[in-house]
Write an enzyme that holds these catalytic residues in place. Structure first.
Site, PDB file in Angstrom:
ATOM      1  N   ASN A 104       0.816  -1.203   0.000  1.00 25.95           N
ATOM      2  CA  ASN A 104       0.000   0.000   0.000  1.00 25.95           C
ATOM      3  C   ASN A 104       0.857   1.263   0.000  1.00 25.95           C
ATOM      4  O   ASN A 104       1.956   1.278   0.535  1.00 25.95           O
ATOM      5  CB  ASN A 104      -0.937   0.007   1.216  1.00 25.95           C
ATOM      6  CG  ASN A 104      -1.886  -1.183   1.187  1.00 25.95           C
ATOM      7  OD1 ASN A 104      -2.080  -1.791   0.134  1.00 25.95           O
ATOM      8  ND2 ASN A 104      -2.436  -1.536   2.318  1.00 25.95           N
ATOM      9  N   HIS A 121       5.957  -0.468  -2.589  1.00 23.74           N
ATOM     10  CA  HIS A 121       5.581   0.363  -3.740  1.00 23.74           C
ATOM     11  C   HIS A 121       5.649   1.862  -3.459  1.00 23.74           C
ATOM     12  O   HIS A 121       5.084   2.645  -4.224  1.00 23.74           O
ATOM     13  CB  HIS A 121       4.170  -0.017  -4.209  1.00 23.74           C
ATOM     14  CG  HIS A 121       4.064  -1.452  -4.634  1.00 23.74           C
ATOM     15  ND1 HIS A 121       2.895  -2.176  -4.540  1.00 23.74           N
ATOM     16  CD2 HIS A 121       4.983  -2.310  -5.119  1.00 23.74           C
ATOM     17  CE1 HIS A 121       3.095  -3.410  -4.981  1.00 23.74           C
ATOM     18  NE2 HIS A 121       4.358  -3.529  -5.325  1.00 23.74           N
TER      19      HIS A 121
HETATM   20  C1  BV8 Z   1       8.343  -5.335 -11.773  1.00 19.25           C
HETATM   21  C2  BV8 Z   1       2.087   1.844  -6.713  1.00 19.25           C
HETATM   22  C3  BV8 Z   1      10.284  -5.939 -12.984  1.00 19.25           C
HETATM   23  C4  BV8 Z   1       1.551   2.726  -7.795  1.00 19.25           C
HETATM   24  C5  BV8 Z   1       1.616  -0.422  -7.472  1.00 19.25           C
HETATM   25  C6  BV8 Z   1       3.492  -7.768 -18.115  1.00 19.25           C
HETATM   26  C7  BV8 Z   1       4.063  -6.573 -18.548  1.00 19.25           C
HETATM   27  C8  BV8 Z   1       4.759  -5.726 -17.685  1.00 19.25           C
HETATM   28  C9  BV8 Z   1       4.866  -6.070 -16.342  1.00 19.25           C
HETATM   29  C10 BV8 Z   1       4.284  -7.270 -15.950  1.00 19.25           C
HETATM   30  C11 BV8 Z   1       3.614  -8.119 -16.803  1.00 19.25           C
HETATM   31  N1  BV8 Z   1       3.166  -9.177 -16.083  1.00 19.25           N
HETATM   32  C12 BV8 Z   1       3.537  -9.039 -14.805  1.00 19.25           C
HETATM   33  C13 BV8 Z   1       4.236  -7.895 -14.723  1.00 19.25           C
HETATM   34  C14 BV8 Z   1       4.815  -7.368 -13.554  1.00 19.25           C
HETATM   35  C15 BV8 Z   1       3.901  -6.269 -13.009  1.00 19.25           C
HETATM   36  C16 BV8 Z   1       2.588  -6.871 -12.551  1.00 19.25           C
HETATM   37  O1  BV8 Z   1       2.560  -7.523 -11.532  1.00 19.25           O
HETATM   38  N2  BV8 Z   1       1.496  -6.628 -13.300  1.00 19.25           N
HETATM   39  C17 BV8 Z   1       0.214  -7.192 -12.895  1.00 19.25           C
HETATM   40  C18 BV8 Z   1      -0.894  -6.173 -13.149  1.00 19.25           C
HETATM   41  C19 BV8 Z   1       0.012  -8.488 -13.660  1.00 19.25           C
HETATM   42  N3  BV8 Z   1       4.646  -5.796 -11.871  1.00 19.25           N
HETATM   43  C20 BV8 Z   1       5.473  -4.763 -12.024  1.00 19.25           C
HETATM   44  O2  BV8 Z   1       5.577  -4.102 -13.041  1.00 19.25           O
HETATM   45  C21 BV8 Z   1       6.319  -4.478 -10.805  1.00 19.25           C
HETATM   46  N4  BV8 Z   1       7.689  -4.312 -11.237  1.00 19.25           N
HETATM   47  O3  BV8 Z   1       7.870  -6.431 -11.925  1.00 19.25           O
HETATM   48  O4  BV8 Z   1       9.640  -4.999 -12.165  1.00 19.25           O
HETATM   49  C22 BV8 Z   1       9.789  -5.664 -14.376  1.00 19.25           C
HETATM   50  C23 BV8 Z   1      10.318  -4.570 -15.056  1.00 19.25           C
HETATM   51  C24 BV8 Z   1       9.900  -4.332 -16.355  1.00 19.25           C
HETATM   52  C25 BV8 Z   1       8.928  -5.154 -16.985  1.00 19.25           C
HETATM   53  C26 BV8 Z   1       8.383  -6.246 -16.268  1.00 19.25           C
HETATM   54  C27 BV8 Z   1       8.797  -6.486 -14.969  1.00 19.25           C
HETATM   55  C28 BV8 Z   1       5.871  -3.206 -10.124  1.00 19.25           C
HETATM   56  C29 BV8 Z   1       4.496  -3.434  -9.507  1.00 19.25           C
HETATM   57  C30 BV8 Z   1       4.165  -2.228  -8.629  1.00 19.25           C
HETATM   58  C31 BV8 Z   1       2.978  -1.493  -9.211  1.00 19.25           C
HETATM   59  N5  BV8 Z   1       2.613  -0.383  -8.310  1.00 19.25           N
HETATM   60  N6  BV8 Z   1       1.306   0.601  -6.668  1.00 19.25           N
HETATM   61  C32 BV8 Z   1       0.268   3.393  -7.369  1.00 19.25           C
HETATM   62  O5  BV8 Z   1      -0.331   3.003  -6.349  1.00 19.25           O
HETATM   63  O6  BV8 Z   1      -0.148   4.320  -8.082  1.00 19.25           O
HETATM   64  S1  BV8 Z   1       0.730  -1.855  -7.358  1.00 19.25           S
HETATM   65  C33 BV8 Z   1      -0.842  -1.558  -6.769  1.00 19.25           C
HETATM   66  O7  BV8 Z   1      -1.491  -2.854  -6.800  1.00 19.25           O
HETATM   67  C34 BV8 Z   1      -0.955  -1.134  -5.309  1.00 19.25           C
HETATM   68  O8  BV8 Z   1       0.280  -0.998  -4.659  1.00 19.25           O
HETATM   69  C35 BV8 Z   1      -1.756  -2.298  -4.703  1.00 19.25           C
HETATM   70  O9  BV8 Z   1      -1.486  -2.483  -3.373  1.00 19.25           O
HETATM   71  C36 BV8 Z   1      -1.223  -3.389  -5.517  1.00 19.25           C
HETATM   72  C37 BV8 Z   1      -1.747  -4.761  -5.454  1.00 19.25           C
HETATM   73  O10 BV8 Z   1      -3.128  -4.723  -5.449  1.00 19.25           O
HETATM   74  P1  BV8 Z   1      -3.827  -5.215  -4.081  1.00 19.25           P
HETATM   75  O11 BV8 Z   1      -3.138  -4.517  -2.961  1.00 19.25           O
HETATM   76  O12 BV8 Z   1      -3.852  -6.697  -4.057  1.00 19.25           O
HETATM   77  O13 BV8 Z   1      -5.239  -4.589  -4.205  1.00 19.25           O
HETATM   78  P2  BV8 Z   1      -6.456  -5.174  -5.068  1.00 19.25           P
HETATM   79  O14 BV8 Z   1      -7.441  -4.062  -5.231  1.00 19.25           O
HETATM   80  O15 BV8 Z   1      -5.919  -5.869  -6.272  1.00 19.25           O
HETATM   81  O16 BV8 Z   1      -7.092  -6.312  -4.145  1.00 19.25           O
HETATM   82  C38 BV8 Z   1      -7.702  -5.936  -2.914  1.00 19.25           C
HETATM   83  C39 BV8 Z   1      -7.946  -7.240  -2.184  1.00 19.25           C
HETATM   84  O17 BV8 Z   1      -8.477  -6.921  -0.893  1.00 19.25           O
HETATM   85  C40 BV8 Z   1      -8.975  -8.145  -2.852  1.00 19.25           C
HETATM   86  O18 BV8 Z   1      -8.487  -9.476  -2.845  1.00 19.25           O
HETATM   87  C41 BV8 Z   1     -10.210  -8.020  -1.955  1.00 19.25           C
HETATM   88  O19 BV8 Z   1     -10.937  -9.246  -1.903  1.00 19.25           O
HETATM   89  C42 BV8 Z   1      -9.587  -7.750  -0.623  1.00 19.25           C
HETATM   90  N7  BV8 Z   1     -10.429  -7.012   0.313  1.00 19.25           N
HETATM   91  C43 BV8 Z   1     -11.398  -6.100   0.037  1.00 19.25           C
HETATM   92  N8  BV8 Z   1     -11.931  -5.652   1.206  1.00 19.25           N
HETATM   93  C44 BV8 Z   1     -11.264  -6.272   2.219  1.00 19.25           C
HETATM   94  C45 BV8 Z   1     -10.308  -7.128   1.658  1.00 19.25           C
HETATM   95  N9  BV8 Z   1      -9.497  -7.900   2.405  1.00 19.25           N
HETATM   96  C46 BV8 Z   1      -9.622  -7.803   3.750  1.00 19.25           C
HETATM   97  N10 BV8 Z   1     -10.515  -6.992   4.356  1.00 19.25           N
HETATM   98  C47 BV8 Z   1     -11.346  -6.214   3.631  1.00 19.25           C
HETATM   99  N11 BV8 Z   1     -12.243  -5.413   4.250  1.00 19.25           N
END
Ligand code: BV8
Ligand code: ZN
Length: 242
Positions: A104, A121
């Site tokens: 977060n 992040h």
């Molecule tokens: C990297 C900051 C090496 C910014 C964030 C294809 C092409 C290019 C890249 C990739 C690719 N495939 C994979 C990648 C890697 C990519 C990635 O993971 N993509 C995903 C979308 C597939 N990752 C990266 O690029 C990372 N760097 O890998 O470097 C590299 C270099 C070059 C090329 C490739 C790789 C960097 C990732 C960092 C991104 N920045 N945030 C900003 O905020 O503006 S990530 C962003 O998502 C937030 O930080 C957030 O925290 C994070 C993850 O999401 P979640 O926290 O899980 O939140 P979400 O909404 O998804 O889920 C909420 C959950 O809570 C749900 O499960 C829900 O059920 C639950 N919930 C709801 N209510 C409650 C609850 N749980 C408990 N209690 C409740 N009440």
């Protein structure tokens, strides 16, 4: 297994653990009124986070990206930690070694009092200068245009890790090491979609840690968990930590 049984099992795992690591995602802040990324509110002006939180979007239209970050700061400036954040502070005070690893950027863990913590992040409340690299605490919400550095007039960017950007090496090493050596790994409020954060739970599981998930929904990490508490972290964390 009833929820009560699962809570008791989670309590026993935490009590018996030689060390604890915790991974949190946007879900832990949902009950503080902070929209999650992949929930219904994850949208802003029909853009998805993956489209705006990238270096490419910033290079193409820095003012639009800043408008989104300014909107997000405005949207969460009155958010306060909830009982889930405070339960993790209690857990930290009781356990050593302990590390909180958060995805977060809302800084609510810091406000709640978490100290042994790494932010994978970055922070929504910090800006970084593209000119001199200075990092500023920046509470400005509803940002107009592209803010400039007070020191060198360089362009500022949000001090967060965008998609396609590498995480800070040292922070990732610290998080990976905690995951690989802990006895219990708690995964709270993350959809397990974003890498490399999500893999930390699998590293923990592969190194023999007992893994506990707290999430209303099933996630791609659920299969690696010893116990999955299906509910909200604001109500469940205080019960498993008490
Ligand atoms: C990297 C900051 C090496 C910014 C964030 C294809 C092409 C290019 C890249 C990739 C690719 N495939 C994979 C990648 C890697 C990519 C990635 O993971 N993509 C995903 C979308 C597939 N990752 C990266 O690029 C990372 N760097 O890998 O470097 C590299 C270099 C070059 C090329 C490739 C790789 C960097 C990732 C960092 C991104 N920045 N945030 C900003 O905020 O503006 S990530 C962003 O998502 C937030 O930080 C957030 O925290 C994070 C993850 O999401 P979640 O926290 O899980 O939140 P979400 O909404 O998804 O889920 C909420 C959950 O809570 C749900 O499960 C829900 O059920 C639950 N919930 C709801 N209510 C409650 C609850 N749980 C408990 N209690 C409740 N009440
Ligand atoms: Zn500067």
């Amino acid at each position: 297994m009833s929820l009560e049984d699962d809570i008791e099992k989670a309590r026993a795992i935490l009590r018996g653990a030689r060390s604890i690591a915790v991974l949190t995602g946007a879900g832990i802040s949902a009950e503080s009124g902070v929209p999650t990324f992949r929930g219904a509110e994850g949208l802003w002006k029909h853009f998805r986070p993956e489209e705006l939180a990238t270096p490419y979007a910033f290079a193409r239209d820095p003012a639009l990206v800043w408008e989104w970050y300014g909107w997000r700061r405005l949207r969460i400036k009155d958010a306060r930690p909830n009982p889930g954040h405070y339960a993790l502070v209690t857990l930290e005070q009781r356990c050593e070694p302990f590390l909180l690893i958060t995805q977060n950027v809302d800084d609510l863990h810091k406000v709640a009092g978490s100290r042994r913590m790494v932010r994978l992040h970055g922070s929504l409340w910090e800006s970084r200068c593209l000119g001199c690299g200075e990092v500023f605490e920046d509470r400005a919400a509803a940002v107009e245009g592209v803010p400039r550095c007070a020191k060198c007039q360089g362009m500022l960017r949000p001090n967060v890790v965008w998609f396609g950007e590498n995480l800070d090496e040292e922070i990732l090493d610290q998080a990976s090491n905690a995951a690989a050596t802990c006895g219990a790994f708690l995964v709270v409020g993350t959809s397990g979609v974003v890498q490399p954060a999500a893999s930390l739970a699998l590293i923990a599981s592969r190194h023999g840690a007992r893994v506990i998930e707290v999430n209303p929904d099933e996630t791609p990490l659920s299969h690696a968990c010893d116990v999955a508490l299906r509910g909200s972290s604001g109500s469940l964390l205080p019960r498993i930590v008490s």
